[in-house]
Design an enzyme around this catalytic site. Structure first.
Site, PDB file in Angstrom:
ATOM      1  N   GLU A  28       0.826  -1.204   0.000  1.00  7.80           N
ATOM      2  CA  GLU A  28       0.000   0.000   0.000  1.00  7.80           C
ATOM      3  C   GLU A  28       0.867   1.265   0.000  1.00  7.80           C
ATOM      4  O   GLU A  28       1.846   1.363   0.743  1.00  7.80           O
ATOM      5  CB  GLU A  28      -0.907  -0.027   1.238  1.00  7.80           C
ATOM      6  CG  GLU A  28      -1.963   1.037   1.272  1.00  7.80           C
ATOM      7  CD  GLU A  28      -2.942   0.838   2.433  1.00  7.80           C
ATOM      8  OE1 GLU A  28      -3.944   1.571   2.480  1.00  7.80           O
ATOM      9  OE2 GLU A  28      -2.698  -0.042   3.286  1.00  7.80           O
TER      10      GLU A  28
ATOM     11  N   LYS B 212      -9.210   3.295  -2.665  1.00 12.23           N
ATOM     12  CA  LYS B 212      -9.575   2.500  -1.495  1.00 12.23           C
ATOM     13  C   LYS B 212     -10.983   2.869  -1.044  1.00 12.23           C
ATOM     14  O   LYS B 212     -11.346   4.053  -0.998  1.00 12.23           O
ATOM     15  CB  LYS B 212      -8.570   2.746  -0.368  1.00 12.23           C
ATOM     16  CG  LYS B 212      -8.667   1.775   0.799  1.00 12.23           C
ATOM     17  CD  LYS B 212      -7.493   1.969   1.759  1.00 12.23           C
ATOM     18  CE  LYS B 212      -7.500   0.955   2.884  1.00 12.23           C
ATOM     19  NZ  LYS B 212      -6.345   1.124   3.796  1.00 12.23           N
TER      20      LYS B 212
ATOM     21  N   CYS C 255      -5.960  -3.627   1.931  1.00 11.26           N
ATOM     22  CA  CYS C 255      -5.700  -3.691   3.378  1.00 11.26           C
ATOM     23  C   CYS C 255      -6.971  -3.828   4.211  1.00 11.26           C
ATOM     24  O   CYS C 255      -7.516  -4.910   4.354  1.00 11.26           O
ATOM     25  CB  CYS C 255      -4.884  -2.477   3.820  1.00 11.26           C
ATOM     26  SG  CYS C 255      -4.075  -2.725   5.427  1.00 11.26           S
TER      27      CYS C 255
ATOM     28  N   SER D   6      20.486  -1.856  33.957  1.00 13.49           N
ATOM     29  CA  SER D   6      20.353  -1.909  35.418  1.00 13.49           C
ATOM     30  C   SER D   6      20.532  -3.312  35.985  1.00 13.49           C
ATOM     31  O   SER D   6      20.671  -3.471  37.190  1.00 13.49           O
ATOM     32  CB  SER D   6      18.977  -1.384  35.822  1.00 13.49           C
ATOM     33  OG  SER D   6      17.963  -2.288  35.404  1.00 13.49           O
TER      34      SER D   6
ATOM     35  N   GLY E 150      18.051  -5.498  35.535  1.00 15.63           N
ATOM     36  CA  GLY E 150      16.680  -5.966  35.707  1.00 15.63           C
ATOM     37  C   GLY E 150      16.114  -6.538  34.419  1.00 15.63           C
ATOM     38  O   GLY E 150      16.767  -6.539  33.373  1.00 15.63           O
TER      39      GLY E 150
END
Length: 697
Positions: free
Chosen positions: A45, A114, A175, A356, A358
């Protein structure tokens, strides 16, 4: 007359307003399609200008340059003897449309606008385009003079029409039209159209690919026919990643599949199919329903055949099983491809990440490592474009990336910014992971910078704030946490700008953020702290999904350091340690677990629940673990946190879109940022319902 047709569809990594690059990629795809014997080529598209032009669609330049590219396509010898189907904006009667332009041998055959706009979630097509809301109606479109000089045509058909060749009939879908209840392919199929095409710019979300596949299989199983699906790929210039997945289906079966995640700028999928298979399928399954519509499709005839007379020995493509990625693989691949596009197009030399130790920052680090793995694999597979791009990024024209760990050391810098509130465990976890992925790792202590800022405040006010653990108030405690977080952001940008210079290398680094979608929901981060960055690859991914992703990385990349990271409780480490141990945890601070937040986030965005509706749903969803009173408390606590912190989303780092409950402000989630945080009416409804339930029991 032959019966077998070879068709081509493609995924192109187009870039908004990159008319030179977009033109070259379109021509390359047509060249590849022709080399495989295709007589019809379908592209994604708005491929000429790029899908993500946004308000640039209002500019006349965008329309002008699109027609200039179309002119070059028409004039190119590459586009001869193949029907080319390209996407671009077109203005007709002073109305702007999102269109497909089909042409053959320097003649435009038709322009198909479209008919159904995507206008939800990430999409705002109705802002820039009008839908063609006149089914079966075709008008004359007067071509611009530059196109007339090439085609010798003054007008061409414009509207809801199909292309009729000597041997078959081709109809267009675009789409969003595939996702609608009344998709055009149904009525086209009932009117004898045998080949359906769909040009898309469909973004990646976790586990979304199977929806597309099922829709396309269903479309061709209902009415029979061949379905070509083309999709944009890559980072067009925004937060979404278009994930390819071009495919060809026939009579309910997928027969050709493109990659979902790939660093190839041009991917062409071709399939040879027998038109008689469509006719036989319809003869048995659909014959009673095939009838002339009251308003049949307007057919534009073209003196051209997709088949040849001597195609009996030509092999046809057979059904295949679609290979779906797991959610963990999608997290590894999608954001990695998005990061690569951003890096190579930004002109920067790499990434810097505050690591960190984490789950969140480690997930971001693993995604960068995955990107390096994809780059090395693409180079090994002789992808010359990737090789050129990586050489430009690292500033070495002779560089040949072979090992992801070595490449990581060239393009990725990690930085542990500890303080007196940080534990040795998080420092070592960050160091171990950096060692395993090969990043250029640094350690720094931020206490000196924090003390300097607090010294300025104390000199001006004569007061020095204290942590709650040392007798300070809640206000002081929060301010002291925020100072540390914001200092880290300032240092991250300083090192991103100058660390390459300090090593005698050119260029700067992009700062990566690592706040997950659940933290954004509640605003559990400091505004302008180290979550403020240039881009964030995990900002649309939940904590629960990230933990599963890290488990995948342990096995797939052999990153054993992640085991310790996964076993540690999530913590910001902004408050004083207790006997050398972390006393602050994320879930305690937030008042709910990350898994609870994921449920709440989906109810808020996808199910569209306000406080009362959410309470009504959760009392049954959580009845085995929480009392109705506890559920009410959780719901109220969430909405208080959400409304108090919603303003933070106005400045949140642009993040990769991956979850359908992302709270990304003013793009995916259109909600205000100033609320009555007491929610008096809503909470009173919850209380009344709670009282009524308790009386009944």
């Amino acid at each position: 007359m032959g019966r077998k047709v070879t068709l081509a569809t493609c995924s192109l990594n187009q870039w908004a307003l990159d008319f030179d690059g977009n033109l070259n990629r379109i021509l390359k795809s047509i060249e590849v399609a022709k080399s495989h014997g295709a007589k019809y080529r379908l592209g994604p598209e708005l491929e000429i200008c790029g899908y993500g032009c946004a308000d640039h669609f209002f500019e006349s330049d965008t329309l002008l340059h699109s027609f200039q590219v179309l002119q070059q396509l028409l004039e190119s010898p590459i586009t001869q003897d193949i029907i080319c189907d390209v996407g671009m904006p077109v203005m007709h009667h002073n109305v702007r449309y999102n269109c497909r332009v089909l042409f053959l041998n320097r003649k435009i055959l038709l322009i198909r606008p479209k008919m159904t706009m995507a206008n939800h979630g990430n999409y705002r097509e109705l802002r820039w385009f009008s839908p063609w809301n006149q089914p079966r109606k075709v008008e004359e479109y007067f071509l611009p003079r530059m196109i007339q000089e090439v085609t010798s045509q003054e007008t061409v058909p414009f509207g809801d029409c199909v292309l009729s060749t000597k041997d078959t009939c081709i109809g267009t879908e675009m789409c969003e039209e595939l996702w609608q209840a009344r998709s055009p392919h149904t009525e086209m199929g009932l009117d004898g159209v045998e080949i359906f095409t769909n040009s898309s710019a469909s973004h990646h979300e976790l586990c979304k690919a199977d929806q597309r596949v099922n829709l396309i299989k269903s479309a061709t199983s209902k009415v029979g026919g061949i379905y070509l699906y083309a999709n944009q790929k890559g980072c067009d210039g925004d937060r979404v990643y278009y994930d390819g997945c071009s495919m060809v289906a026939v009579n309910g079966d997928i027969v050709a599949q493109g990659a979902q995640f790939s660093l190839d700028d041009v991917e062409v999928i071709t399939a040879t199919l027998d038109l008689e298979d469509v006719r036989s399928y319809r003869g048995e399954a659909c014959q009673p329903h095939l009838e002339l519509e009251p308003k049949p499709c307007h057919r534009v005839k073209v003196d051209f055949s997709l088949s040849t007379d001597n195609d009996l020995c030509l092999p046809t493509h057979q059904p295949l099983d679609w290979c779906f990625h797991s959610p963990e693989e999608e997290i590894s691949l999608g954001p990695a491809c998005w990061l690569w596009d951003y890096l190579r197009r930004s002109g920067m030399a790499g990434f810097l990440l505050p690591l960190s130790g984490g789950v969140d920052s480690s997930s971001t680090a693993c995604i960068v490592y995955s990107m390096c793995s994809l780059v090395c694999k693409a180079v090994k597979d002789d992808n010359n474009q990737v090789l050129q791009d990586v050489r430009r990024v690292v500033g070495d024209d002779s560089y040949l990336p072979q090992d992801p760990r070595e490449l990581c050391g060239r393009v990725f810098t990690t930085y542990y910014m500890g303080s007196k509130n940080s534990s040795e465990e998080t420092c070592s976890r960050a160091r171990d992971l950096a060692q395993q992925i090969g990043s250029n790792h640094m350690n720094a202590n931020i206490d000196m910078a924090v003390n300097g800022i607090l010294g300025v405040f104390s000199a001006v006010t004569g007061k020095l704030p204290q942590f709650r653990a040392h007798g300070g108030s809640q206000r002081e405690n929060l301010a002291l946490q925020n100072v540390q977080a914001r200092v880290r952001m300032v240092l991250a940008y300083l090192f991103a700008q100058l660390s390459q210079w300090a090593r005698g290398k050119p260029g700067g680094l992009l700062v990566l953020g690592s706040a997950n979608v659940d933290e954004s929901l509640t605003g559990y981060f400091t505004k302008y702290d180290c979550s403020s960055a240039d881009i964030n690859p995990i900002g649309g991914i939940s904590k629960t999904a990230l933990k599963r992703f890290l488990l995948y990385c342990v096995e797939h990349f052999q990153l054993t350091a992640l085991r310790g990271i996964l076993s540690a409780p999530p913590t910001a480490e902004l408050e004083p340690l207790t006997d050398g141990q972390v006393s602050q945890t994320d879930e305690a601070d937030m008042g709910m677990t990350y898994s609870e937040l994921s449920v709440i986030g989906k109810l808020r965005k996808i199910t569209k629940c306000g406080p009362f509706s959410m309470f009504c749903k959760l009392i049954y969803m959580w009845k085995d673990s929480l009392s109705t009173t506890q559920v009410a408390q959780k719901v109220k606590h969430f909405f208080r946190m959400y409304s108090v912190n919603r303003h933070k989303m106005t400045t949140v780092t642009p993040a990769y879109h991956a979850e359908s409950y992302s709270p990304d402000d003013n793009r995916f989630d259109l909600r205000p940022f100033l609320y009555n945080t007491r929610w008096t009416w809503q909470f009173r409804c919850i209380d009344n319902q709670l009282s009524q339930m308790q009386e009944e029991n």
